[in-house]
Design a protein around this motif. Structure first.
Motif, PDB file in Angstrom:
ATOM      1  N   LYS A  39     -10.761   5.376  11.425  1.00 35.24           N
ATOM      2  CA  LYS A  39     -10.398   3.976  11.672  1.00 35.24           C
ATOM      3  C   LYS A  39     -11.522   3.037  11.259  1.00 35.24           C
ATOM      4  O   LYS A  39     -11.277   1.986  10.675  1.00 35.24           O
ATOM      5  CB  LYS A  39     -10.068   3.776  13.152  1.00 35.24           C
ATOM      6  CG  LYS A  39      -8.760   4.392  13.574  1.00 35.24           C
ATOM      7  CD  LYS A  39      -8.550   4.227  15.067  1.00 35.24           C
ATOM      8  CE  LYS A  39      -7.323   4.990  15.543  1.00 35.24           C
ATOM      9  NZ  LYS A  39      -7.174   4.913  16.999  1.00 35.24           N
ATOM     10  N   GLN A  42     -11.585   2.846   7.451  1.00 38.40           N
ATOM     11  CA  GLN A  42     -10.470   2.038   6.956  1.00 38.40           C
ATOM     12  C   GLN A  42     -10.707   0.555   7.196  1.00 38.40           C
ATOM     13  O   GLN A  42     -10.416  -0.281   6.336  1.00 38.40           O
ATOM     14  CB  GLN A  42      -9.168   2.482   7.631  1.00 38.40           C
ATOM     15  CG  GLN A  42      -8.705   3.855   7.185  1.00 38.40           C
ATOM     16  CD  GLN A  42      -7.504   4.342   7.973  1.00 38.40           C
ATOM     17  OE1 GLN A  42      -6.826   3.576   8.645  1.00 38.40           O
ATOM     18  NE2 GLN A  42      -7.249   5.627   7.897  1.00 38.40           N
ATOM     19  N   ALA A  43     -11.261   0.225   8.347  1.00 41.12           N
ATOM     20  CA  ALA A  43     -11.551  -1.181   8.650  1.00 41.12           C
ATOM     21  C   ALA A  43     -12.613  -1.731   7.703  1.00 41.12           C
ATOM     22  O   ALA A  43     -12.507  -2.859   7.223  1.00 41.12           O
ATOM     23  CB  ALA A  43     -11.999  -1.324  10.108  1.00 41.12           C
ATOM     24  N   GLU A  44     -13.637  -0.938   7.433  1.00 44.92           N
ATOM     25  CA  GLU A  44     -14.699  -1.372   6.521  1.00 44.92           C
ATOM     26  C   GLU A  44     -14.161  -1.564   5.108  1.00 44.92           C
ATOM     27  O   GLU A  44     -14.498  -2.539   4.429  1.00 44.92           O
ATOM     28  CB  GLU A  44     -15.841  -0.353   6.526  1.00 44.92           C
ATOM     29  CG  GLU A  44     -17.046  -0.783   5.727  1.00 44.92           C
ATOM     30  CD  GLU A  44     -17.738  -2.014   6.280  1.00 44.92           C
ATOM     31  OE1 GLU A  44     -18.377  -2.730   5.484  1.00 44.92           O
ATOM     32  OE2 GLU A  44     -17.648  -2.271   7.503  1.00 44.92           O
ATOM     33  N   ILE A  45     -13.309  -0.665   4.670  1.00 47.46           N
ATOM     34  CA  ILE A  45     -12.692  -0.800   3.341  1.00 47.46           C
ATOM     35  C   ILE A  45     -11.886  -2.089   3.276  1.00 47.46           C
ATOM     36  O   ILE A  45     -11.975  -2.849   2.301  1.00 47.46           O
ATOM     37  CB  ILE A  45     -11.805   0.426   3.034  1.00 47.46           C
ATOM     38  CG1 ILE A  45     -12.690   1.647   2.751  1.00 47.46           C
ATOM     39  CG2 ILE A  45     -10.874   0.155   1.864  1.00 47.46           C
ATOM     40  CD1 ILE A  45     -11.929   2.953   2.663  1.00 47.46           C
ATOM     41  N   GLU A  46     -11.122  -2.367   4.313  1.00 48.48           N
ATOM     42  CA  GLU A  46     -10.311  -3.579   4.338  1.00 48.48           C
ATOM     43  C   GLU A  46     -11.195  -4.828   4.359  1.00 48.48           C
ATOM     44  O   GLU A  46     -10.916  -5.804   3.671  1.00 48.48           O
ATOM     45  CB  GLU A  46      -9.385  -3.564   5.557  1.00 48.48           C
ATOM     46  CG  GLU A  46      -8.432  -4.735   5.610  1.00 48.48           C
ATOM     47  CD  GLU A  46      -7.493  -4.819   4.424  1.00 48.48           C
ATOM     48  OE1 GLU A  46      -7.143  -5.956   4.037  1.00 48.48           O
ATOM     49  OE2 GLU A  46      -7.122  -3.778   3.867  1.00 48.48           O
ATOM     50  N   ARG A  47     -12.275  -4.796   5.127  1.00 54.80           N
ATOM     51  CA  ARG A  47     -13.185  -5.954   5.188  1.00 54.80           C
ATOM     52  C   ARG A  47     -13.829  -6.227   3.832  1.00 54.80           C
ATOM     53  O   ARG A  47     -14.047  -7.380   3.466  1.00 54.80           O
ATOM     54  CB  ARG A  47     -14.293  -5.713   6.221  1.00 54.80           C
ATOM     55  CG  ARG A  47     -13.904  -6.042   7.633  1.00 54.80           C
ATOM     56  CD  ARG A  47     -15.114  -6.091   8.549  1.00 54.80           C
ATOM     57  NE  ARG A  47     -15.798  -4.812   8.654  1.00 54.80           N
ATOM     58  CZ  ARG A  47     -15.479  -3.834   9.504  1.00 54.80           C
ATOM     59  NH1 ARG A  47     -14.468  -3.991  10.328  1.00 54.80           N
ATOM     60  NH2 ARG A  47     -16.152  -2.712   9.540  1.00 54.80           N
ATOM     61  N   LYS A  49     -12.566  -5.508   0.926  1.00 48.83           N
ATOM     62  CA  LYS A  49     -11.515  -5.823  -0.067  1.00 48.83           C
ATOM     63  C   LYS A  49     -11.632  -4.994  -1.344  1.00 48.83           C
ATOM     64  O   LYS A  49     -11.308  -5.455  -2.425  1.00 48.83           O
ATOM     65  CB  LYS A  49     -11.529  -7.311  -0.428  1.00 48.83           C
ATOM     66  CG  LYS A  49     -11.380  -8.236   0.741  1.00 48.83           C
ATOM     67  CD  LYS A  49     -10.014  -8.133   1.338  1.00 48.83           C
ATOM     68  CE  LYS A  49      -9.885  -9.172   2.453  1.00 48.83           C
ATOM     69  NZ  LYS A  49      -8.794  -8.897   3.336  1.00 48.83           N
ATOM     70  N   SER A  51     -10.348  -1.765  -1.404  1.00 48.21           N
ATOM     71  CA  SER A  51      -9.430  -0.633  -1.257  1.00 48.21           C
ATOM     72  C   SER A  51      -8.474  -0.506  -2.442  1.00 48.21           C
ATOM     73  O   SER A  51      -8.041   0.591  -2.773  1.00 48.21           O
ATOM     74  CB  SER A  51      -8.649  -0.731   0.047  1.00 48.21           C
ATOM     75  OG  SER A  51      -7.889  -1.911   0.081  1.00 48.21           O
ATOM     76  N   LYS A  52      -8.162  -1.603  -3.101  1.00 43.98           N
ATOM     77  CA  LYS A  52      -7.227  -1.513  -4.228  1.00 43.98           C
ATOM     78  C   LYS A  52      -7.838  -0.763  -5.412  1.00 43.98           C
ATOM     79  O   LYS A  52      -7.128  -0.317  -6.295  1.00 43.98           O
ATOM     80  CB  LYS A  52      -6.760  -2.901  -4.655  1.00 43.98           C
ATOM     81  CG  LYS A  52      -7.854  -3.811  -5.179  1.00 43.98           C
ATOM     82  CD  LYS A  52      -7.282  -5.173  -5.497  1.00 43.98           C
ATOM     83  CE  LYS A  52      -8.393  -6.137  -5.875  1.00 43.98           C
ATOM     84  NZ  LYS A  52      -7.886  -7.486  -6.081  1.00 43.98           N
TER      85      LYS A  52
END
Length: 65
Positions: A39, A42-47, A49, A51-52
């Protein structure tokens, strides 16, 4: 009642049960730590930006490649 009878006849059974209980707790704790780490990642990847740009391996290697 049957379990107490078995334990009185087989003291090793009680030791093995204790070992199994300890192992089960360790596995549960490891799974919990893995989930929490996942988790956080995943949060760090989302922060960040980014992940794409990542390629995810879903572990589905059962198909014919």
């Amino acid at each position: 009642m049957l379990m107490k009878w078995i334990q009185s006849l087989f003291p090793r059974h009680q030791e093995k049960k204790k070992e199994l209980d300890q192992s089960s707790r360790r596995v549960a704790l490891t799974i919990l730590r893995y989930r929490e780490s996942s988790k956080e990642i995943q949060a760090e990847i989302e922060r960040n930006k980014f992940s794409k740009y990542l390629v995810y391996d879903r572990g589905d290697h059962h198909g014919g490649h």
